[in-house]
Design a protein around this motif. Sequence first.
Motif, PDB file in Angstrom:
ATOM      1  N   ASP A 168      10.790  70.199  20.016  1.00  0.00           N
ATOM      2  CA  ASP A 168      10.009  69.793  18.850  1.00  0.00           C
ATOM      3  C   ASP A 168       8.602  70.378  18.895  1.00  0.00           C
ATOM      4  OD1 ASP A 168       9.541  68.259  21.116  1.00  0.00           O
ATOM      5  OD2 ASP A 168       9.130  66.415  19.999  1.00  0.00           O
ATOM      6  N   ARG A 172       6.674  73.428  16.511  1.00  0.00           N
ATOM      7  CA  ARG A 172       5.358  73.310  15.883  1.00  0.00           C
ATOM      8  C   ARG A 172       4.452  74.494  16.231  1.00  0.00           C
ATOM      9  NH1 ARG A 172       7.330  68.431  15.810  1.00  0.00           N
ATOM     10  NH2 ARG A 172       6.523  66.843  14.393  1.00  0.00           N
ATOM     11  N   LEU A 223       1.786  72.949   9.036  1.00  0.00           N
ATOM     12  CA  LEU A 223       1.931  71.500   9.163  1.00  0.00           C
ATOM     13  C   LEU A 223       2.991  70.977   8.198  1.00  0.00           C
ATOM     14  CD1 LEU A 223       1.096  68.664  10.113  1.00  0.00           C
ATOM     15  CD2 LEU A 223      -0.759  68.736   8.426  1.00  0.00           C
ATOM     16  N   SER A 226       6.344  71.845   9.617  1.00  0.00           N
ATOM     17  CA  SER A 226       6.666  70.999  10.769  1.00  0.00           C
ATOM     18  C   SER A 226       7.117  69.616  10.331  1.00  0.00           C
ATOM     19  CB  SER A 226       5.449  70.878  11.691  1.00  0.00           C
ATOM     20  OG  SER A 226       5.089  72.124  12.233  1.00  0.00           O
ATOM     21  N   ARG A 227       6.386  69.031   9.390  1.00  0.00           N
ATOM     22  CA  ARG A 227       6.728  67.691   8.937  1.00  0.00           C
ATOM     23  C   ARG A 227       8.044  67.668   8.170  1.00  0.00           C
ATOM     24  NH1 ARG A 227       6.353  64.676  11.646  1.00  0.00           N
ATOM     25  NH2 ARG A 227       7.458  63.478  10.074  1.00  0.00           N
ATOM     26  N   ASP A 230      10.867  67.607  10.791  1.00  0.00           N
ATOM     27  CA  ASP A 230      10.903  66.468  11.713  1.00  0.00           C
ATOM     28  C   ASP A 230      11.187  65.198  10.916  1.00  0.00           C
ATOM     29  OD1 ASP A 230      10.579  64.569  13.663  1.00  0.00           O
ATOM     30  OD2 ASP A 230       8.657  65.328  14.392  1.00  0.00           O
ATOM     31  N   GLU A 309       1.170  61.694  12.992  1.00  0.00           N
ATOM     32  CA  GLU A 309       0.867  63.128  12.933  1.00  0.00           C
ATOM     33  C   GLU A 309      -0.037  63.445  11.749  1.00  0.00           C
ATOM     34  OE1 GLU A 309       3.063  67.423  13.557  1.00  0.00           O
ATOM     35  OE2 GLU A 309       4.298  65.650  13.160  1.00  0.00           O
ATOM     36  N   THR A 359      -2.887  70.255  16.505  1.00  0.00           N
ATOM     37  CA  THR A 359      -1.535  70.519  17.016  1.00  0.00           C
ATOM     38  C   THR A 359      -1.483  70.271  18.516  1.00  0.00           C
ATOM     39  OG1 THR A 359      -1.250  72.202  15.299  1.00  0.00           O
ATOM     40  CG2 THR A 359       0.320  72.230  17.115  1.00  0.00           C
TER      41      THR A 359
END
Length: 392
Positions: A168, A172, A223, A226-227, A230, A309, A359
């Motif tokens: 994970d 990122r 970002l 990444s979100r 996830d 996050e 990060t």
Amino acid sequence: MRRLTGTTWRRVAVIAVSAVCVGYAPIAMTELWPYARPGAPAFGEWILGHMVSPRYVADALATRIEPYRHSLVPLIAHSVLGGLLMLLGPAQVLTAVRRRARLHRALGVVFAVTVYASMAGAAVYLARTAPEDAFSGAAFWIVLATILVGTVLSVTFGVLSAVGGHPDLHQRWMLLCYAFLLTAPLLRFEWGGLPLILPGLPMTEINRVATMHLGSVVAFGALIASRSLDRRRTIAGVTRSWAPPPVLAVAHLAGAAALFWIVRSCLDFGAPGRRLLLAYLLPYAATYAVMAFSALRTGREGRLWAREEWRLHWAALCLAPVLSAGAAPLFERTLRLDRLTAVSAGAAIGCGALATAATLVVSLRVMYAREVRKRAALTGVTTAARLSTPVS
């Protein structure tokens, strides 16, 4: 009309980014050929000349002959390898989606080595070029150096995360690395698009406007990516927030004070200062609104890890003007820059630098949570062993 799902949006985004990368690859690879052999094809110059005007391109690139001549070999290596990275990025995404683990790892090694080699060429150019001799001046030299450091750090942390068994976190860091690499094609888009909004400005000034927000835009894109990938609601071991309301309040106060200083400093320089300030503030405000909304919404929905996050990056965004305001006087004194150049350089690097720091904090947050979980499990095993031991 059917509403597009999150999966559809992700596919559209991947296809769009891949198309940009594949299209930009030949442009990157041929961009510096004319400096080595006059008359050699340069697709990027041809496209830009037709989008804006041949004079717009010729006037800007005529000043590059001498600075590029000192570092032509490393620059060509940097641009050719950069074009290769544009192709390797989509290939890595495809192998990850298709779960081709061996091919993904093999291409990942090639990608990392290529990043280091390409950035080495850029480092040689920056070391041999005085800041004032960079395209559009010292502010761009500072931005290039910052992106170089961010790219190298992110790929290094990405490799370490993969080796350490943190997929994970690896994801990122590699998304952030590739986001920094995407500043190259996105800058070319702005060279071609911004003259429609700011007609009559030379490419050097268009470049200064673009660099005011490019680092923050690509970091924010990383970002978002990444979100979107996830989907975890919680992570075992994550309990208290590292960015609780008091921390966010302090970050807001400090950021507001620094932002006021940046605004007042830019407004002292008339139209050029207002132009650069607007190029900085509009993307900053949009990014702030999305982060604030996302942090509050995920909290209401009980998605605690997503909220954490978003909060960490939100706090970093608030503190970005603090870094910018602190860097500006430093640039002004150490590099002997005029005040507007120093302020614009500080503003241009603040959001990208703090996004990288955020990060890193997110990575530490995840690793700390896993360590808490390991200790809890070890404590449970020890307790169980003691209880099962017969009393003599």
